[in-house]
Design a protein around this motif. Sequence first.
Motif, PDB file in Angstrom:
ATOM      1  N   UNK A 126       3.126   5.980  -2.945  1.00  0.00           N
ATOM      2  CA  UNK A 126       4.278   6.793  -3.350  1.00  0.00           C
ATOM      3  C   UNK A 126       4.447   6.829  -4.872  1.00  0.00           C
ATOM      4  N   UNK A 127       4.177   5.712  -5.525  1.00  0.00           N
ATOM      5  CA  UNK A 127       4.335   5.620  -6.977  1.00  0.00           C
ATOM      6  C   UNK A 127       3.152   6.262  -7.704  1.00  0.00           C
ATOM      7  N   UNK A 128       1.985   6.248  -7.054  1.00  0.00           N
ATOM      8  CA  UNK A 128       0.793   6.796  -7.680  1.00  0.00           C
ATOM      9  C   UNK A 128       0.001   5.762  -8.460  1.00  0.00           C
ATOM     10  N   UNK A 129       0.038   4.522  -7.950  1.00  0.00           N
ATOM     11  CA  UNK A 129      -0.703   3.422  -8.559  1.00  0.00           C
ATOM     12  C   UNK A 129      -1.561   2.773  -7.467  1.00  0.00           C
ATOM     13  N   UNK A 130      -2.421   1.861  -7.850  1.00  0.00           N
ATOM     14  CA  UNK A 130      -3.311   1.199  -6.892  1.00  0.00           C
ATOM     15  C   UNK A 130      -2.596   0.029  -6.243  1.00  0.00           C
ATOM     16  N   UNK A 131      -2.926  -0.213  -4.972  1.00  0.00           N
ATOM     17  CA  UNK A 131      -2.299  -1.316  -4.238  1.00  0.00           C
ATOM     18  C   UNK A 131      -2.530  -2.666  -4.913  1.00  0.00           C
ATOM     19  N   UNK A 132      -3.707  -2.852  -5.474  1.00  0.00           N
ATOM     20  CA  UNK A 132      -3.978  -4.132  -6.134  1.00  0.00           C
ATOM     21  C   UNK A 132      -3.088  -4.317  -7.362  1.00  0.00           C
ATOM     22  N   UNK A 133      -2.687  -3.206  -7.988  1.00  0.00           N
ATOM     23  CA  UNK A 133      -1.777  -3.306  -9.131  1.00  0.00           C
ATOM     24  C   UNK A 133      -0.398  -3.768  -8.667  1.00  0.00           C
ATOM     25  N   UNK A 134       0.051  -3.257  -7.515  1.00  0.00           N
ATOM     26  CA  UNK A 134       1.327  -3.721  -6.953  1.00  0.00           C
ATOM     27  C   UNK A 134       1.229  -5.222  -6.685  1.00  0.00           C
ATOM     28  N   UNK A 135       0.126  -5.645  -6.121  1.00  0.00           N
ATOM     29  CA  UNK A 135      -0.080  -7.070  -5.860  1.00  0.00           C
ATOM     30  C   UNK A 135      -0.027  -7.881  -7.152  1.00  0.00           C
ATOM     31  N   UNK A 136      -0.664  -7.388  -8.192  1.00  0.00           N
ATOM     32  CA  UNK A 136      -0.651  -8.087  -9.479  1.00  0.00           C
ATOM     33  C   UNK A 136       0.759  -8.141 -10.054  1.00  0.00           C
ATOM     34  N   UNK A 137       1.522  -7.066  -9.897  1.00  0.00           N
ATOM     35  CA  UNK A 137       2.911  -7.063 -10.368  1.00  0.00           C
ATOM     36  C   UNK A 137       3.729  -8.105  -9.612  1.00  0.00           C
ATOM     37  N   UNK A 195      12.502   4.890  -8.833  1.00  0.00           N
ATOM     38  CA  UNK A 195      12.749   6.163  -8.173  1.00  0.00           C
ATOM     39  C   UNK A 195      12.320   6.119  -6.707  1.00  0.00           C
ATOM     40  N   UNK A 196      11.131   5.613  -6.455  1.00  0.00           N
ATOM     41  CA  UNK A 196      10.609   5.541  -5.088  1.00  0.00           C
ATOM     42  C   UNK A 196      11.449   4.593  -4.236  1.00  0.00           C
ATOM     43  N   UNK A 197      11.866   3.483  -4.815  1.00  0.00           N
ATOM     44  CA  UNK A 197      12.679   2.510  -4.079  1.00  0.00           C
ATOM     45  C   UNK A 197      14.141   2.940  -3.964  1.00  0.00           C
ATOM     46  N   UNK A 198      14.482   4.038  -4.646  1.00  0.00           N
ATOM     47  CA  UNK A 198      15.851   4.554  -4.664  1.00  0.00           C
ATOM     48  C   UNK A 198      16.849   3.511  -5.154  1.00  0.00           C
ATOM     49  N   UNK A 199      16.465   2.859  -6.245  1.00  0.00           N
ATOM     50  CA  UNK A 199      17.295   1.853  -6.900  1.00  0.00           C
ATOM     51  C   UNK A 199      17.378   2.231  -8.367  1.00  0.00           C
ATOM     52  N   UNK A 235       0.814  -1.209   0.000  1.00  0.00           N
ATOM     53  CA  UNK A 235       0.000   0.000   0.000  1.00  0.00           C
ATOM     54  C   UNK A 235       0.854   1.268   0.000  1.00  0.00           C
ATOM     55  N   UNK A 236       1.904   1.286   0.825  1.00  0.00           N
ATOM     56  CA  UNK A 236       2.738   2.491   0.882  1.00  0.00           C
ATOM     57  C   UNK A 236       3.520   2.694  -0.413  1.00  0.00           C
ATOM     58  N   UNK A 237       3.985   1.608  -1.016  1.00  0.00           N
ATOM     59  CA  UNK A 237       4.677   1.727  -2.303  1.00  0.00           C
ATOM     60  C   UNK A 237       3.717   2.254  -3.355  1.00  0.00           C
ATOM     61  N   UNK A 238       2.538   1.682  -3.409  1.00  0.00           N
ATOM     62  CA  UNK A 238       1.541   2.117  -4.388  1.00  0.00           C
ATOM     63  C   UNK A 238       1.235   3.596  -4.233  1.00  0.00           C
TER      64      UNK A 238
END
Length: 76
Positions: free
Chosen positions: A27-38, A55-59, A22-25
């Motif tokens: 910060x990135x500006x995407x939905x949490x369920x999309x992060x889950x799908x990724x 960028x958000x992960x600083x990698x 949820x926090x990554x989503x």
Amino acid sequence: MIDEAFAKVLRELRVSKGFSQESLAQEVGIHRTYVSQLERGLKSPSLKTLYKIAYVLEVPLSEIMTLIEKQQEKKD
């Protein structure tokens, strides 16, 4: 499969950087369920989204790609 390799890399990076899905989503500006799908290899991010995640992960994006390649080599 590249989606599965990316999924594993994304999850490992997210957890190591202390982000929840949820926090990554947020910060990135995407939905949490999309992060889950990724992270389950069900979706592939656009280059723009991949850049935002890096960028958000600083990698560096190049490091993410290297990690994906290494993950792919483990499966071969």
